[in-house]
Scaffold this motif. Structure first.
Motif, PDB file in Angstrom:
ATOM      1  N   TRP A 124      -3.024  27.755  -9.312  1.00 34.79           N
ATOM      2  CA  TRP A 124      -2.624  26.768  -8.302  1.00 34.79           C
ATOM      3  C   TRP A 124      -3.827  26.121  -7.622  1.00 34.79           C
ATOM      4  O   TRP A 124      -3.679  25.465  -6.596  1.00 34.79           O
ATOM      5  CB  TRP A 124      -1.717  27.421  -7.261  1.00 34.79           C
ATOM      6  CG  TRP A 124      -0.360  27.740  -7.783  1.00 34.79           C
ATOM      7  CD1 TRP A 124       0.746  26.924  -7.766  1.00 34.79           C
ATOM      8  CD2 TRP A 124       0.064  28.944  -8.431  1.00 34.79           C
ATOM      9  NE1 TRP A 124       1.809  27.546  -8.353  1.00 34.79           N
ATOM     10  CE2 TRP A 124       1.432  28.800  -8.772  1.00 34.79           C
ATOM     11  CE3 TRP A 124      -0.566  30.141  -8.757  1.00 34.79           C
ATOM     12  CZ2 TRP A 124       2.165  29.787  -9.413  1.00 34.79           C
ATOM     13  CZ3 TRP A 124       0.154  31.141  -9.396  1.00 34.79           C
ATOM     14  CH2 TRP A 124       1.506  30.949  -9.720  1.00 34.79           C
ATOM     15  N   ARG A 126      -6.452  23.383  -6.672  1.00 33.13           N
ATOM     16  CA  ARG A 126      -6.257  21.928  -6.610  1.00 33.13           C
ATOM     17  C   ARG A 126      -6.965  21.211  -7.756  1.00 33.13           C
ATOM     18  O   ARG A 126      -6.396  20.312  -8.385  1.00 33.13           O
ATOM     19  CB  ARG A 126      -6.757  21.400  -5.255  1.00 33.13           C
ATOM     20  CG  ARG A 126      -6.631  19.890  -5.117  1.00 33.13           C
ATOM     21  CD  ARG A 126      -7.103  19.412  -3.755  1.00 33.13           C
ATOM     22  NE  ARG A 126      -7.182  17.965  -3.717  1.00 33.13           N
ATOM     23  CZ  ARG A 126      -6.147  17.151  -3.532  1.00 33.13           C
ATOM     24  NH1 ARG A 126      -4.946  17.671  -3.349  1.00 33.13           N
ATOM     25  NH2 ARG A 126      -6.305  15.847  -3.511  1.00 33.13           N
ATOM     26  N   ASN A 133      -2.469  17.528 -14.272  1.00 35.31           N
ATOM     27  CA  ASN A 133      -1.582  16.389 -14.024  1.00 35.31           C
ATOM     28  C   ASN A 133      -2.045  15.158 -14.794  1.00 35.31           C
ATOM     29  O   ASN A 133      -1.243  14.467 -15.424  1.00 35.31           O
ATOM     30  CB  ASN A 133      -1.545  16.105 -12.516  1.00 35.31           C
ATOM     31  CG  ASN A 133      -0.733  14.880 -12.157  1.00 35.31           C
ATOM     32  OD1 ASN A 133      -1.147  13.749 -12.367  1.00 35.31           O
ATOM     33  ND2 ASN A 133       0.442  15.102 -11.592  1.00 35.31           N
ATOM     34  N   ARG A 254     -11.795  16.288  -4.312  1.00 31.21           N
ATOM     35  CA  ARG A 254     -11.879  15.170  -3.369  1.00 31.21           C
ATOM     36  C   ARG A 254     -12.734  14.041  -3.926  1.00 31.21           C
ATOM     37  O   ARG A 254     -12.686  12.910  -3.441  1.00 31.21           O
ATOM     38  CB  ARG A 254     -12.472  15.647  -2.032  1.00 31.21           C
ATOM     39  CG  ARG A 254     -11.725  16.810  -1.403  1.00 31.21           C
ATOM     40  CD  ARG A 254     -10.288  16.475  -1.110  1.00 31.21           C
ATOM     41  NE  ARG A 254      -9.586  17.617  -0.534  1.00 31.21           N
ATOM     42  CZ  ARG A 254      -8.269  17.669  -0.345  1.00 31.21           C
ATOM     43  NH1 ARG A 254      -7.531  16.620  -0.678  1.00 31.21           N
ATOM     44  NH2 ARG A 254      -7.701  18.728   0.166  1.00 31.21           N
ATOM     45  N   GLU A 298      -2.605  12.750  -6.014  1.00 34.01           N
ATOM     46  CA  GLU A 298      -2.397  13.707  -4.926  1.00 34.01           C
ATOM     47  C   GLU A 298      -1.572  14.889  -5.433  1.00 34.01           C
ATOM     48  O   GLU A 298      -0.628  14.713  -6.208  1.00 34.01           O
ATOM     49  CB  GLU A 298      -1.694  13.042  -3.745  1.00 34.01           C
ATOM     50  CG  GLU A 298      -2.577  12.087  -2.974  1.00 34.01           C
ATOM     51  CD  GLU A 298      -3.779  12.775  -2.359  1.00 34.01           C
ATOM     52  OE1 GLU A 298      -3.630  13.913  -1.857  1.00 34.01           O
ATOM     53  OE2 GLU A 298      -4.878  12.199  -2.396  1.00 34.01           O
ATOM     54  N   ILE A 299      -1.935  16.068  -4.982  1.00 35.01           N
ATOM     55  CA  ILE A 299      -1.263  17.302  -5.397  1.00 35.01           C
ATOM     56  C   ILE A 299      -0.828  18.071  -4.152  1.00 35.01           C
ATOM     57  O   ILE A 299      -1.604  18.227  -3.205  1.00 35.01           O
ATOM     58  CB  ILE A 299      -2.200  18.187  -6.248  1.00 35.01           C
ATOM     59  CG1 ILE A 299      -2.601  17.474  -7.535  1.00 35.01           C
ATOM     60  CG2 ILE A 299      -1.535  19.527  -6.569  1.00 35.01           C
ATOM     61  CD1 ILE A 299      -1.479  17.220  -8.504  1.00 35.01           C
ATOM     62  N   THR A 300       0.410  18.537  -4.126  1.00 35.32           N
ATOM     63  CA  THR A 300       0.907  19.264  -2.960  1.00 35.32           C
ATOM     64  C   THR A 300       1.067  20.758  -3.222  1.00 35.32           C
ATOM     65  O   THR A 300       1.198  21.544  -2.288  1.00 35.32           O
ATOM     66  CB  THR A 300       2.262  18.698  -2.506  1.00 35.32           C
ATOM     67  OG1 THR A 300       3.197  18.783  -3.596  1.00 35.32           O
ATOM     68  CG2 THR A 300       2.111  17.241  -2.080  1.00 35.32           C
ATOM     69  N   GLU A 301       1.069  21.177  -4.474  1.00 30.81           N
ATOM     70  CA  GLU A 301       1.229  22.599  -4.777  1.00 30.81           C
ATOM     71  C   GLU A 301      -0.003  23.378  -4.331  1.00 30.81           C
ATOM     72  O   GLU A 301      -1.115  22.849  -4.284  1.00 30.81           O
ATOM     73  CB  GLU A 301       1.431  22.802  -6.277  1.00 30.81           C
ATOM     74  CG  GLU A 301       2.675  22.164  -6.843  1.00 30.81           C
ATOM     75  CD  GLU A 301       2.736  22.326  -8.348  1.00 30.81           C
ATOM     76  OE1 GLU A 301       3.318  23.327  -8.805  1.00 30.81           O
ATOM     77  OE2 GLU A 301       2.184  21.462  -9.056  1.00 30.81           O
ATOM     78  N   ASN A 302       0.192  24.666  -4.045  1.00 33.28           N
ATOM     79  CA  ASN A 302      -0.942  25.531  -3.705  1.00 33.28           C
ATOM     80  C   ASN A 302      -0.582  26.991  -3.981  1.00 33.28           C
ATOM     81  O   ASN A 302       0.521  27.299  -4.447  1.00 33.28           O
ATOM     82  CB  ASN A 302      -1.374  25.345  -2.239  1.00 33.28           C
ATOM     83  CG  ASN A 302      -0.244  25.648  -1.264  1.00 33.28           C
ATOM     84  OD1 ASN A 302       0.405  26.685  -1.333  1.00 33.28           O
ATOM     85  ND2 ASN A 302       0.006  24.710  -0.348  1.00 33.28           N
ATOM     86  N   GLN A 305       2.750  29.331  -3.662  1.00 31.36           N
ATOM     87  CA  GLN A 305       3.859  29.360  -4.605  1.00 31.36           C
ATOM     88  C   GLN A 305       3.878  30.643  -5.432  1.00 31.36           C
ATOM     89  O   GLN A 305       4.926  31.040  -5.927  1.00 31.36           O
ATOM     90  CB  GLN A 305       3.813  28.126  -5.510  1.00 31.36           C
ATOM     91  CG  GLN A 305       4.123  26.855  -4.731  1.00 31.36           C
ATOM     92  CD  GLN A 305       4.160  25.627  -5.606  1.00 31.36           C
ATOM     93  OE1 GLN A 305       3.297  24.764  -5.512  1.00 31.36           O
ATOM     94  NE2 GLN A 305       5.156  25.536  -6.458  1.00 31.36           N
TER      95      GLN A 305
END
Length: 351
Positions: A124, A126, A133, A254, A298-302, A305
């Motif tokens: 997970w 980033r 992705n 980033r 942009e990724i929201t998972e971390n 989970q």
């Protein structure tokens, strides 16, 4: 299902879990065991039950999960002991030192009916999720190469991580994460060959730099290169396809970019371009109008989970994402890496 965790081994990673696991709703740390009295005192200051005897820790009726965060060479025996005590188990990475040891643990997990998983939290990360992705979106076209590189600054491994007997070295410390990212990314593509080099640059007993090349059936070719000393950092990920290129600078993803081909300018390919290295056709840049530059997604998972999935798995509502079989494949890959490094040859695999 609420997770009520007991931590076996209250050093660096044990403290990390005590600090971070409760950030996930439904997770509570209730007790610890360690052989160091000072660490037990620290646990009591946190309001945790601190057991001097492992038998008492494993008998605590209030825990439904034991997190093993000890030196690597103890993982097999402690995992089996906890499973036999009726506890579900999550083990820190590397799960064990060898594939045989892992198979011993999986066998006991099946016999006891208790859940067994591993803290492969970097599934997970980033930077990894952004790379995955972009590759899976098709933005790069058909991807043929992916490079995963990481270097530390200090050049040294410390404590038990620098000792062979304890299961130290970069392959088991970081390699188990970075190789796992790709076995997880391509669960149904066979790894057909592995070529590996393990180096001891500063450490006397264990590897502090490794380079692994693996070929997935149908692509891509993947290189994972991890070392403890590099004062100038390479890109964290670099991927090339037949329509574009991806660069991710660091863990946070980033900084980086996607450069994608709009169309081939066939005429420019016939023109000789003068560069500092001399005249060239092949290495000349694409005209700017032929490419487009895109930001990283942009990724929201971390990592939270992992714990959420574990809670659902304990309740029977989901399969484990970090399943024993997926971890086993990573350990098979590590054994192939060792075989290649010992022989100095590329080894054929069917992983």
């Amino acid at each position: 299902m609420a997770i009520r965790m007991g931590i076996l081994g209250f050093g660096g990673m044990g403290n990390w879990h005590a600090d971070n696991a409760p950030k996930v709703e439904g997770v509570e740390v209730v007790c610890v065991h360690d052989i160091d009295p000072a660490r037990l005192a620290d646990a009591r200051k946190r309001g945790l039950r601190a057991y001097e005897r492992r038998e008492d820790f494993l008998s605590d009726p209030d825990t439904n999960l034991v997190l093993i965060a000890t030196p690597n060479d103890l993982h097999r025996d402690l995992a089996i002991e906890a499973l036999l005590a009726g506890k579900n188990v999550m083990c820190e990475k590397p799960v064990t030192l060898t594939l045989k040891e892992l198979d011993d643990v999986i066998k006991v997990s099946r016999e006891t009916g208790r859940l067994f998983t591993v803290h492969q939290n970097r599934r997970w990360d980033r930077d990894y999720l952004v790379m995955r992705n972009v590759v899976e979106s098709g933005a790069l076209g058909s991807v043929h190469t992916i490079e995963s590189r990481l270097y530390g600054y200090k050049g040294y491994l410390y404590g038990w991580r620098a000792r062979r007997a304890s299961g130290g070295g970069m392959l088991l410390d970081w390699g188990v994460h970075m190789l796992d990212q790709f076995t997880f990314m391509y669960p149904y593509r066979k790894i057909r060959s592995v070529s590996a080099r393990l180096h001891q640059v500063f450490c006397e007993e264990v590897d502090d730099l490794f380079i692994v090349d693996m070929a997935f059936e149908g692509g891509p070719d993947v290189r994972v290169q991890i070392g403890t000393f590099g004062l100038i950092k390479p890109p964290r990920f670099f991927a090339c396809g037949d329509r574009g290129t991806l660069r991710i600078a660091d863990f946070g993803a980033r900084e980086g970019e996607i450069v994608r081909l709009r169309y081939f300018d066939n005429e420019s390919g016939r023109v000789i371009t003068t560069t500092e290295a001399g005249p060239t056709r092949t290495m000349a840049p694409q005209p700017e109008e032929c490419v487009e530059r895109l930001p990283l997604p942009e990724i929201t998972e971390n990592w939270t989970q992992l714990y959420r999935n574990l809670s659902d798995a304990l309740e029977g509502k989901a399969d484990l994402i970090v399943s024993p079989s997926s971890v086993r494949r990573t350990m098979q890959l590590i054994e192939a890496v060792r075989k290649s490094a010992r022989s100095g040859l590329t080894v054929s695999t069917d992983l």
